[in-house]
Design a protein around this motif. Sequence first.
Motif, PDB file in Angstrom:
ATOM      1  N   PRO A 118     -30.124 -27.505 -54.043  1.00 38.36           N
ATOM      2  CA  PRO A 118     -31.410 -28.040 -55.181  1.00 38.36           C
ATOM      3  C   PRO A 118     -31.397 -30.112 -54.404  1.00 38.36           C
ATOM      4  CG  PRO A 118     -30.486 -27.660 -57.019  1.00 38.36           C
ATOM      5  CD  PRO A 118     -29.601 -27.292 -55.879  1.00 38.36           C
ATOM      6  N   ASP A 119     -32.559 -30.160 -52.953  1.00 37.19           N
ATOM      7  CA  ASP A 119     -32.701 -31.005 -51.917  1.00 37.19           C
ATOM      8  C   ASP A 119     -32.111 -31.569 -51.189  1.00 37.19           C
ATOM      9  OD1 ASP A 119     -34.501 -31.869 -53.713  1.00 37.19           O
ATOM     10  OD2 ASP A 119     -33.756 -32.563 -55.229  1.00 37.19           O
ATOM     11  N   ILE A 120     -31.175 -30.400 -50.618  1.00 35.78           N
ATOM     12  CA  ILE A 120     -29.980 -30.432 -50.129  1.00 35.78           C
ATOM     13  C   ILE A 120     -29.721 -29.260 -49.500  1.00 35.78           C
ATOM     14  CG2 ILE A 120     -26.824 -31.104 -49.600  1.00 35.78           C
ATOM     15  CD1 ILE A 120     -27.754 -33.583 -51.369  1.00 35.78           C
ATOM     16  N   MET A 121     -29.102 -29.190 -47.846  1.00 35.78           N
ATOM     17  CA  MET A 121     -28.604 -28.184 -47.133  1.00 35.78           C
ATOM     18  C   MET A 121     -27.677 -28.251 -46.782  1.00 35.78           C
ATOM     19  SD  MET A 121     -30.625 -25.205 -44.545  1.00 35.78           S
ATOM     20  CE  MET A 121     -30.343 -26.234 -43.288  1.00 35.78           C
ATOM     21  N   THR A 122     -26.360 -28.012 -45.987  1.00 36.32           N
ATOM     22  CA  THR A 122     -24.827 -28.108 -45.847  1.00 36.32           C
ATOM     23  C   THR A 122     -25.023 -26.842 -44.171  1.00 36.32           C
ATOM     24  OG1 THR A 122     -23.838 -27.381 -46.693  1.00 36.32           O
ATOM     25  CG2 THR A 122     -24.211 -29.595 -47.227  1.00 36.32           C
ATOM     26  N   ALA A 123     -24.685 -26.956 -43.099  1.00 41.05           N
ATOM     27  CA  ALA A 123     -23.868 -25.894 -42.040  1.00 41.05           C
ATOM     28  C   ALA A 123     -23.105 -26.633 -41.449  1.00 41.05           C
ATOM     29  CB  ALA A 123     -25.409 -25.658 -41.033  1.00 41.05           C
ATOM     30  N   THR A 124     -22.183 -25.406 -41.561  1.00 37.37           N
ATOM     31  CA  THR A 124     -20.844 -26.643 -40.542  1.00 37.37           C
ATOM     32  C   THR A 124     -20.018 -24.987 -40.318  1.00 37.37           C
ATOM     33  OG1 THR A 124     -19.810 -25.271 -42.437  1.00 37.37           O
ATOM     34  CG2 THR A 124     -20.254 -27.633 -42.703  1.00 37.37           C
ATOM     35  N   ALA A 125     -19.859 -25.187 -39.468  1.00 33.44           N
ATOM     36  CA  ALA A 125     -18.586 -24.148 -38.463  1.00 33.44           C
ATOM     37  C   ALA A 125     -17.195 -24.970 -38.448  1.00 33.44           C
ATOM     38  CB  ALA A 125     -18.813 -24.224 -36.899  1.00 33.44           C
ATOM     39  N   GLY A 126     -16.134 -24.096 -38.221  1.00 34.59           N
ATOM     40  CA  GLY A 126     -14.903 -24.375 -39.493  1.00 34.59           C
ATOM     41  C   GLY A 126     -12.980 -23.429 -38.144  1.00 34.59           C
ATOM     42  N   LEU A 127     -12.835 -24.066 -38.463  1.00 37.14           N
ATOM     43  CA  LEU A 127     -11.397 -22.795 -37.906  1.00 37.14           C
ATOM     44  C   LEU A 127     -10.086 -23.022 -39.675  1.00 37.14           C
ATOM     45  CD1 LEU A 127      -9.357 -21.777 -36.573  1.00 37.14           C
ATOM     46  CD2 LEU A 127      -8.122 -24.037 -35.513  1.00 37.14           C
ATOM     47  N   ARG A 128     -10.406 -21.604 -40.026  1.00 36.14           N
ATOM     48  CA  ARG A 128      -9.349 -21.420 -41.493  1.00 36.14           C
ATOM     49  C   ARG A 128      -8.013 -20.729 -40.662  1.00 36.14           C
ATOM     50  NH1 ARG A 128     -12.400 -17.455 -45.406  1.00 36.14           N
ATOM     51  NH2 ARG A 128     -11.068 -15.946 -43.471  1.00 36.14           N
ATOM     52  N   PHE A 129      -7.011 -20.998 -41.602  1.00 36.76           N
ATOM     53  CA  PHE A 129      -5.520 -20.921 -41.693  1.00 36.76           C
ATOM     54  C   PHE A 129      -5.396 -19.951 -42.426  1.00 36.76           C
ATOM     55  CE2 PHE A 129      -5.565 -24.301 -38.408  1.00 36.76           C
ATOM     56  CZ  PHE A 129      -5.624 -23.770 -37.152  1.00 36.76           C
ATOM     57  N   SER A 130      -4.812 -18.842 -42.332  1.00 36.03           N
ATOM     58  CA  SER A 130      -4.013 -18.017 -44.183  1.00 36.03           C
ATOM     59  C   SER A 130      -2.801 -17.581 -44.257  1.00 36.03           C
ATOM     60  CB  SER A 130      -5.563 -16.446 -44.139  1.00 36.03           C
ATOM     61  OG  SER A 130      -6.827 -17.305 -44.346  1.00 36.03           O
ATOM     62  N   TYR A 131      -2.215 -17.323 -45.075  1.00 33.82           N
ATOM     63  CA  TYR A 131      -0.649 -16.703 -45.666  1.00 33.82           C
ATOM     64  C   TYR A 131      -0.481 -15.712 -45.757  1.00 33.82           C
ATOM     65  CZ  TYR A 131      -0.473 -21.231 -42.018  1.00 33.82           C
ATOM     66  OH  TYR A 131      -1.090 -22.468 -41.073  1.00 33.82           O
ATOM     67  N   ARG A 153      -3.937 -12.008 -37.727  1.00 34.52           N
ATOM     68  CA  ARG A 153      -3.765 -12.073 -39.133  1.00 34.52           C
ATOM     69  C   ARG A 153      -3.645 -13.749 -39.673  1.00 34.52           C
ATOM     70  NH1 ARG A 153       1.847  -9.308 -41.091  1.00 34.52           N
ATOM     71  NH2 ARG A 153       1.879  -9.405 -43.204  1.00 34.52           N
ATOM     72  N   HIS A 154      -3.611 -14.171 -38.720  1.00 33.21           N
ATOM     73  CA  HIS A 154      -3.156 -16.288 -39.720  1.00 33.21           C
ATOM     74  C   HIS A 154      -4.857 -17.035 -39.805  1.00 33.21           C
ATOM     75  CE1 HIS A 154       0.336 -15.041 -41.043  1.00 33.21           C
ATOM     76  NE2 HIS A 154       0.749 -14.690 -40.487  1.00 33.21           N
ATOM     77  N   SER A 155      -5.493 -16.761 -39.041  1.00 32.95           N
ATOM     78  CA  SER A 155      -6.474 -17.064 -38.069  1.00 32.95           C
ATOM     79  C   SER A 155      -7.286 -17.017 -37.984  1.00 32.95           C
ATOM     80  CB  SER A 155      -6.095 -18.482 -37.001  1.00 32.95           C
ATOM     81  OG  SER A 155      -4.663 -18.708 -36.547  1.00 32.95           O
ATOM     82  N   GLN A 156      -8.799 -17.740 -38.369  1.00 32.42           N
ATOM     83  CA  GLN A 156     -10.170 -17.012 -38.666  1.00 32.42           C
ATOM     84  C   GLN A 156     -10.991 -18.757 -37.983  1.00 32.42           C
ATOM     85  OE1 GLN A 156      -8.460 -17.036 -42.058  1.00 32.42           O
ATOM     86  NE2 GLN A 156      -6.937 -16.069 -41.134  1.00 32.42           N
ATOM     87  N   LEU A 157     -11.754 -17.772 -36.811  1.00 30.11           N
ATOM     88  CA  LEU A 157     -13.219 -18.724 -37.175  1.00 30.11           C
ATOM     89  C   LEU A 157     -14.079 -18.588 -38.053  1.00 30.11           C
ATOM     90  CD1 LEU A 157     -13.392 -19.096 -33.107  1.00 30.11           C
ATOM     91  CD2 LEU A 157     -12.439 -20.415 -34.197  1.00 30.11           C
ATOM     92  N   THR A 158     -14.715 -19.891 -38.348  1.00 27.38           N
ATOM     93  CA  THR A 158     -15.683 -19.463 -39.384  1.00 27.38           C
ATOM     94  C   THR A 158     -16.913 -20.291 -39.642  1.00 27.38           C
ATOM     95  OG1 THR A 158     -15.326 -21.284 -41.182  1.00 27.38           O
ATOM     96  CG2 THR A 158     -13.962 -19.532 -41.242  1.00 27.38           C
ATOM     97  N   LEU A 159     -17.948 -19.881 -40.122  1.00 25.59           N
ATOM     98  CA  LEU A 159     -19.938 -20.335 -40.329  1.00 25.59           C
ATOM     99  C   LEU A 159     -20.106 -20.390 -42.034  1.00 25.59           C
ATOM    100  CD1 LEU A 159     -21.212 -18.523 -36.909  1.00 25.59           C
ATOM    101  CD2 LEU A 159     -20.538 -21.163 -36.754  1.00 25.59           C
ATOM    102  N   SER A 160     -20.756 -21.470 -42.014  1.00 27.06           N
ATOM    103  CA  SER A 160     -20.660 -21.482 -43.643  1.00 27.06           C
ATOM    104  C   SER A 160     -22.442 -22.195 -43.294  1.00 27.06           C
ATOM    105  CB  SER A 160     -19.939 -22.545 -43.803  1.00 27.06           C
ATOM    106  OG  SER A 160     -18.791 -21.835 -43.909  1.00 27.06           O
ATOM    107  N   LEU A 161     -22.915 -21.430 -44.230  1.00 21.70           N
ATOM    108  CA  LEU A 161     -24.742 -22.616 -45.073  1.00 21.70           C
ATOM    109  C   LEU A 161     -24.705 -22.607 -46.756  1.00 21.70           C
ATOM    110  CD1 LEU A 161     -27.252 -23.659 -43.403  1.00 21.70           C
ATOM    111  CD2 LEU A 161     -27.795 -20.569 -44.234  1.00 21.70           C
ATOM    112  N   ASN A 162     -25.161 -23.527 -46.781  1.00 19.98           N
ATOM    113  CA  ASN A 162     -24.876 -24.072 -48.283  1.00 19.98           C
ATOM    114  C   ASN A 162     -26.153 -24.444 -48.615  1.00 19.98           C
ATOM    115  OD1 ASN A 162     -24.749 -26.123 -50.499  1.00 19.98           O
ATOM    116  ND2 ASN A 162     -23.641 -24.072 -50.777  1.00 19.98           N
ATOM    117  N   THR A 163     -26.912 -24.053 -50.342  1.00 17.13           N
ATOM    118  CA  THR A 163     -28.097 -24.210 -49.796  1.00 17.13           C
ATOM    119  C   THR A 163     -28.380 -24.721 -51.228  1.00 17.13           C
ATOM    120  OG1 THR A 163     -28.950 -22.623 -51.203  1.00 17.13           O
ATOM    121  CG2 THR A 163     -29.501 -23.239 -48.250  1.00 17.13           C
TER     122      THR A 163
END
Length: 221
Positions: free
Chosen positions: A208-221, A196-206
């Motif tokens: 102009p001229d840049i792209m990011t790829a990340t993995a993360g841990l998120r806590f929700s309340y 209920r409170h913990s999530q594993l995340t994958l993100s891709l952002n595009t």
Amino acid sequence: MNTAKVKNNRKNSSKNLLNSLLLIGLVIPATGYSSSNFSYTQAHLQGGYLYFDNPLNITHNDGVDKYRYLPLLNISLSYQNTYGIIFSASGTQASDDTSYTKFNLQSQSAKIGYAWGVKQSSDVYMMLGQYWNQAKACGLQTCLKESEQNQGLDFGGRTWIGKRVELAGNYRVNYIFDSKSTINSFTLQSAYWINRHSQLTLSLNTSPDIMTATAGLRFSY
């Protein structure tokens, strides 16, 4: 440079931002829309890489260092009050170095917004934010630094695509109050809910001229 004009532009930009923040904070909660299906009180830590479309070159006495990507770390915090208003802040650092040079990118943001529930499984939201960015390139003896700030709007949505899987998308427009051309970016994110409170995340952002790829841990309340 016309210093007075620059100061007036900054003052007008800040005034426009303040007016927009008041509009979001006072008007949106009174629209009567349903509350959000997702909680926006959360902490999110992400790590990954920032990729340049074209390598960044820094010259030195023995040649040229080419930076094609940078390791990246991001942390974001957000809080949703009892009226449904969302406040968020984030910071990102991306940097790398060689024996001769170093390159560093930093960005911070502060936002306010609101989310609306759609049926029982989705949200749509809007956020207004202030952004600060800094780039710094260093050689063995000297450094060059450039800083800037701007305002932006986020439009996004979140939805369940399974019992434990969430899919989200975010479209951002920066420089909305400046004379510069706006810059658009898009983020696609998936989250696997461990509980209920913990999530594993994958993100891709595009953008102009840049792209990011990340993995993360998120806590929700």
